[in-house]
Design a protein around this motif. Structure first.
Motif, PDB file in Angstrom:
ATOM      1  N   VAL A  12      30.747 -26.518 -13.211  1.00 27.26           N
ATOM      2  CA  VAL A  12      31.967 -26.257 -13.982  1.00 27.26           C
ATOM      3  C   VAL A  12      31.608 -25.623 -15.333  1.00 27.26           C
ATOM      4  O   VAL A  12      32.290 -24.699 -15.797  1.00 27.26           O
ATOM      5  CB  VAL A  12      32.767 -27.558 -14.170  1.00 27.26           C
ATOM      6  N   GLY A  16      32.848 -22.082 -16.584  1.00 23.55           N
ATOM      7  CA  GLY A  16      33.539 -21.942 -17.861  1.00 23.55           C
ATOM      8  C   GLY A  16      32.900 -20.889 -18.745  1.00 23.55           C
ATOM      9  O   GLY A  16      33.609 -20.127 -19.416  1.00 23.55           O
ATOM     10  N   CYS A  52      33.826 -27.589 -21.839  1.00 27.80           N
ATOM     11  CA  CYS A  52      33.741 -28.138 -20.480  1.00 27.80           C
ATOM     12  C   CYS A  52      32.751 -29.303 -20.422  1.00 27.80           C
ATOM     13  O   CYS A  52      33.029 -30.323 -19.778  1.00 27.80           O
ATOM     14  CB  CYS A  52      33.312 -27.056 -19.487  1.00 27.80           C
ATOM     15  N   VAL A 139      35.402 -34.890 -13.803  1.00 31.74           N
ATOM     16  CA  VAL A 139      35.684 -33.511 -13.386  1.00 31.74           C
ATOM     17  C   VAL A 139      37.008 -33.030 -13.980  1.00 31.74           C
ATOM     18  O   VAL A 139      37.122 -31.880 -14.433  1.00 31.74           O
ATOM     19  CB  VAL A 139      35.689 -33.413 -11.849  1.00 31.74           C
ATOM     20  N   CYS A 140      38.019 -33.896 -13.996  1.00 32.77           N
ATOM     21  CA  CYS A 140      39.307 -33.506 -14.575  1.00 32.77           C
ATOM     22  C   CYS A 140      39.177 -33.202 -16.064  1.00 32.77           C
ATOM     23  O   CYS A 140      39.780 -32.245 -16.569  1.00 32.77           O
ATOM     24  CB  CYS A 140      40.335 -34.606 -14.343  1.00 32.77           C
ATOM     25  N   ALA A 142      36.471 -32.134 -17.549  1.00 36.35           N
ATOM     26  CA  ALA A 142      35.759 -30.863 -17.658  1.00 36.35           C
ATOM     27  C   ALA A 142      36.695 -29.688 -17.402  1.00 36.35           C
ATOM     28  O   ALA A 142      36.665 -28.683 -18.124  1.00 36.35           O
ATOM     29  CB  ALA A 142      34.586 -30.840 -16.678  1.00 36.35           C
ATOM     30  N   LEU A 143      37.554 -29.803 -16.382  1.00 40.02           N
ATOM     31  CA  LEU A 143      38.500 -28.724 -16.088  1.00 40.02           C
ATOM     32  C   LEU A 143      39.530 -28.579 -17.195  1.00 40.02           C
ATOM     33  O   LEU A 143      39.926 -27.455 -17.546  1.00 40.02           O
ATOM     34  CB  LEU A 143      39.193 -29.002 -14.748  1.00 40.02           C
ATOM     35  N   LEU A 146      37.981 -26.724 -19.895  1.00 42.96           N
ATOM     36  CA  LEU A 146      37.887 -25.303 -19.544  1.00 42.96           C
ATOM     37  C   LEU A 146      39.203 -24.591 -19.838  1.00 42.96           C
ATOM     38  O   LEU A 146      39.223 -23.516 -20.460  1.00 42.96           O
ATOM     39  CB  LEU A 146      37.510 -25.161 -18.068  1.00 42.96           C
ATOM     40  N   VAL A 147      40.333 -25.186 -19.402  1.00 43.79           N
ATOM     41  CA  VAL A 147      41.640 -24.565 -19.610  1.00 43.79           C
ATOM     42  C   VAL A 147      41.955 -24.471 -21.107  1.00 43.79           C
ATOM     43  O   VAL A 147      42.421 -23.430 -21.604  1.00 43.79           O
ATOM     44  CB  VAL A 147      42.729 -25.365 -18.868  1.00 43.79           C
ATOM     45  N   HIS A 150      39.669 -21.889 -22.740  1.00 42.96           N
ATOM     46  CA  HIS A 150      39.981 -20.535 -22.256  1.00 42.96           C
ATOM     47  C   HIS A 150      41.179 -19.961 -22.997  1.00 42.96           C
ATOM     48  O   HIS A 150      41.231 -18.765 -23.296  1.00 42.96           O
ATOM     49  CB  HIS A 150      40.242 -20.580 -20.745  1.00 42.96           C
TER      50      HIS A 150
END
Length: 459
Positions: A12, A16, A52, A139-140, A142-143, A146-147, A150
């Motif tokens: 991830v 990212g 991330c 994981v959530c 980290a995502l 990322l969002v 970004h």
């Protein structure tokens, strides 16, 4: 599960980074004109990668720290109260280990009790649920990072400032780890040394001339705890080692830096440095089997009694071992002396040897002193060679041809075997370790003074 989670997290983070890099390049235009951006595209990619990875890693670490405590409480909640009331702290740990062994499928050697089987079943179920929950949460996060990052990638966003600030914080934390580790070691030794001084008077320890601690199980301080024989043995062996290593190492460094051809230097220096990679136990066996008998034979030939295990044997072999510390570091320092100093001295009519003695060596003196300090610290802290070759005789004597004992050897002796670690016979090892630390600190202070004095003179 943890390895899989870390692998997914790294994936991830890599994704990212690519997302941040691509979006920043898209904003810059088809020609990747980064002049329209506040920061280079790589900084935006690094920013997204950090968002991330860092929050997810923090949650991962906190989870792994808290989860064992919760599982421990869950296990004990499954044990009947009448059973727990009869268990002390060590028995509870044994019970916890049995439950974990049953839950892992390895089982136990004897018959498991019904409450142990029930607790193991709950433990295994909680572990499975916890692993899946940890995977999903990390994981959530980290995502989500990322969002979030970004969306932050904009033309005027100061990505470079944030990334470089993180790098500075990371470097400061790395520096802090070394400092805190040193403080932790010193404090642990200091606290245990204070416990030792409750049994033994510090005056008797620091100024005593007899070392005979004895071994008792009553927790008393029967015996003699005089430091001077051990300290003298340490200094005697270290002095012999430095008398061997410093002249030879310095002459090797001068030859390689000033006289040797590039071809000779290319293969001679690595061969000399191999000595530093030989395990110390090999040096100890070499001293015990070869050097010690050789010195004894030489002594018989000239009519002098030399013990095969003595300060001379240990110091000589230790000196051979630390030659690379002196030669390699001194060579690097000498080669860094500006060429203009050499040319100026030679241009004034000095010979090559005069240039080395009166220009190069004084200019390189701070670094050479540092090499000598490293060699001295290495000699003072050496253990295996003196264990095998010094003879382990804690007597206060000035004859280097007789057996001696050192502080490091005594620490090994006091902490090995069937020893009560709350007794003065074991606690004395921490007092000895603290003494070695103070000696090394003193050497550092002296070397720092010399380095600063001559650096001001030649810079």
């Amino acid at each position: 599960m943890n390895l899989l989670l870390l692998g997914v997290l790294l994936a991830v983070v890599a994704v990212g980074y690519q997302f941040g890099l691509r979006k920043s390049r898209h904003i810059a235009g088809q020609g990747n004109n980064s002049a329209t951006l506040h920061s280079r595209p790589g900084y935006y990619g690094a920013l997204v990668a950090l968002w991330c990875g860092i929050p997810a890693i923090l949650i991962f670490g906190i989870w792994n720290f808290v989860e064992p405590m919760l599982l421990r409480q869950m296990v004990f909640s499954q044990i009947p109260a009448e059973v727990l009331s009869h268990l002390d702290v060590s028995s509870k740990e044994v019970l916890l280990d049995r439950v974990q062994a049953i839950a892992s499928g390895f089982g136990v050697t004897d018959q498991a009790q019904p409450y142990e089987l029930s607790a193991a079943a709950h433990y295994a179920s909680a572990m499975k649920i916890g692993d899946y929950a940890q995977f999903a949460v990390v994981v959530c996060i980290a995502l989500a990072g990322l969002v979030f990052a970004h969306k932050k990638v904009q033309q005027k966003y100061r990505a470079r400032n944030y990334v470089e600030r993180f790098i500075r914080i990371a470097l400061a934390l790395c520096s802090g780890v070394a400092i805190l580790t040193t403080i932790g070691i010193v404090m642990s030794m200091f606290s245990e040394a204070l416990r030792f001084f409750h049994f033994v008077n510090p005056t008797q320890f620091f100024f005593g001339t007899q070392w005979d601690p004895g071994f008792t199980t009553s927790g008393t301080s029967d015996g003699s705890y005089g430091l001077l024989p051990l300290l003298w043995g340490t200094l005697l062996v270290s002095a012999i080692a430095l008398l061997v290593a410093i002249p030879i190492g310095l002459f090797i460094a001068i030859y390689l830096a000033e006289y040797a051809s590039p071809r000779l230097r290319a293969w001679a220096k690595p061969i000399i440095e191999i000595l530093a990679g030989i395990p110390t136990i090999v040096y100890g066996v070499f001293a015990l089997m070869v050097i010690g008998p050789f010195f004894k034979l030489i002594g018989e030939m000239v009519g002098i009694h030399i013990n095969a295990t003595s300060a001379l044997t240990a110091g000589f072999v230790m000196g051979i071992m630390i030659i690379p510390f002196v030669s390699s570091l001194s060579d690097d320092i000498i080669t860094q002396v500006p060429r203009a100093l050499r040319d100026g001295s030679l241009g004034l009519g000095s010979t090559k040897s005069e240039t080395i003695r009166q220009v190069i060596l004084p200019a390189a003196l701070p670094g050479i002193v540092g090499a000598f300090l490293l060699a001295a610290s290495r000699a003072i802290g050496e253990t295996m060679i003196v264990v095998l070759a010094a003879g382990n005789s804690p007597l206060l004597q000035i004859n280097p041809l007789e057996a001696v004992s050192t502080v490091t050897v005594t620490i090994v002796n006091q902490l090995t075997g069937d020893t009560d670690f709350a007794s003065p016979q074991a606690l004395v090892a921490f007092a000895l370790g603290l003494t070695l630390f103070v000696i090394t600190l003193g050497l550092n202070i002296i070397a720092l003074y010399i380095v600063r004095k001559y650096r001001e003179q030649y810079e």
